[in-house]
Design a protein around this motif. Structure first.
Motif, PDB file in Angstrom:
ATOM      1  N   UNK A  34    -101.005  56.754 -28.896  1.00  0.00           N
ATOM      2  CA  UNK A  34    -101.824  57.300 -30.420  1.00  0.00           C
ATOM      3  C   UNK A  34    -101.338  56.303 -31.497  1.00  0.00           C
ATOM      4  N   UNK A  35     -99.554  56.427 -31.405  1.00  0.00           N
ATOM      5  CA  UNK A  35     -99.457  55.651 -32.515  1.00  0.00           C
ATOM      6  C   UNK A  35     -99.313  53.713 -31.735  1.00  0.00           C
ATOM      7  N   UNK A  36     -99.211  53.159 -30.125  1.00  0.00           N
ATOM      8  CA  UNK A  36     -99.587  52.585 -29.827  1.00  0.00           C
ATOM      9  C   UNK A  36    -101.442  51.713 -30.691  1.00  0.00           C
ATOM     10  N   UNK A  37    -102.264  52.565 -30.295  1.00  0.00           N
ATOM     11  CA  UNK A  37    -103.771  52.380 -30.365  1.00  0.00           C
ATOM     12  C   UNK A  37    -103.873  52.608 -32.027  1.00  0.00           C
ATOM     13  N   UNK A  38    -103.627  53.134 -32.930  1.00  0.00           N
ATOM     14  CA  UNK A  38    -103.284  53.292 -34.398  1.00  0.00           C
ATOM     15  C   UNK A  38    -102.749  52.135 -35.224  1.00  0.00           C
ATOM     16  N   UNK A  39    -101.804  51.863 -34.663  1.00  0.00           N
ATOM     17  CA  UNK A  39    -101.116  50.448 -35.104  1.00  0.00           C
ATOM     18  C   UNK A  39    -102.529  49.420 -34.925  1.00  0.00           C
ATOM     19  N   UNK A  40    -102.991  49.346 -33.925  1.00  0.00           N
ATOM     20  CA  UNK A  40    -103.464  47.925 -33.386  1.00  0.00           C
ATOM     21  C   UNK A  40    -105.168  48.497 -34.302  1.00  0.00           C
ATOM     22  N   UNK A  41    -105.741  49.543 -34.461  1.00  0.00           N
ATOM     23  CA  UNK A  41    -106.793  49.288 -35.299  1.00  0.00           C
ATOM     24  C   UNK A  41    -106.416  49.155 -36.346  1.00  0.00           C
TER      25      UNK A  41
END
Length: 146
Positions: A34-41
Motif C-alpha cells: 500500500x505504501x508503494x502504491x499510494x506513494x506512486x498514485x
C-alpha cells in the motif's frame, strides 16, 4: 474555541511503525505494498499521522463552525483485524467507483478491507486519484504543489 485536531503529522518512522505494530506477515507485506502504491498514485512519501495512520500528502479543511485542520490526502491504517483505508471522498461523481472495488465494508470516513487480495487494485487507484482531485478542487491542498 474549536478543539485542535488529534490527528497530526508526526516524525515517527513509517517502516519502524509497521515492523513493530503489525504482527501478521501478510498484513506487513500488504502494508508495504500500500505504501508503494499510494506513494506512486499521490506523488508523496508516506508520513505518520497520529499514532497509527500512514498518510500521503495533506490538505487543509475549514468548516463553517470554525473548526479547521490538516489531514492526509489519502492514507491507511493497518488495524488489528482489517485495514482502514482513508481514500474516499463521497460525492455523486465517484460513488460508482466502489462498484468494482471488491470485498469491503464502508465506514463513516473510511473503507475497511481485510487484505489487499480481497480488492481490485485498479479500482482502488481510481478511488484514490478521484479523492485527490476532489480535495484539490475543494480545499487548500499540497497536491497543487506537484
Amino acid at each position: 474555541m474549536a478543539k485542535p485536531n488529534k490527528t497530526t503529522e508526526t516524525q515517527e518512522n513509517v517502516s519502524d511503525f509497521i515492523n513493530s505494530y503489525v504482527e501478521q506477515d501478510q498484513k506487513k507485506a500488504d502494508s508495504f505494498e500500500l505504501i508503494k502504491l499510494m506513494s506512486k498514485w499521490s506523488g508523496f512519501e508516506p508520513k505518520m499521522w497520529g499514532p497509527t495512520i500512514i498518510g500521503f500528502g495533506s490538505y487543509h479543511y475549514k468548516y463553517a463552525s470554525g473548526h479547521e485542520g490538516d489531514m492526509p490526502l489519502i492514507g491507511f491504517s493497518p488495524r488489528k483485524t482489517e485495514f482502514s483505508l482513508y481514500v474516499h471522498s463521497p460525492n455523486e461523481n465517484n460513488q460508482h467507483l466502489l462498484d468494482d472495488l471488491g470485498k469491503f465494508k464502508m465506514g463513516k470516513a473510511c473503507i475497511y478491507v481485510k487484505k489487499l487480495s480481497d480488492i481490485n487494485i485498479d479500482a482502488l487507484e481510481k478511488i484514490c486519484k478521484a479523492t485527490i482531485a476532489y480535495l484539490n478542487e475543494h480545499h487548500e491542498c499540497a497536491c497543487r504543489e506537484k
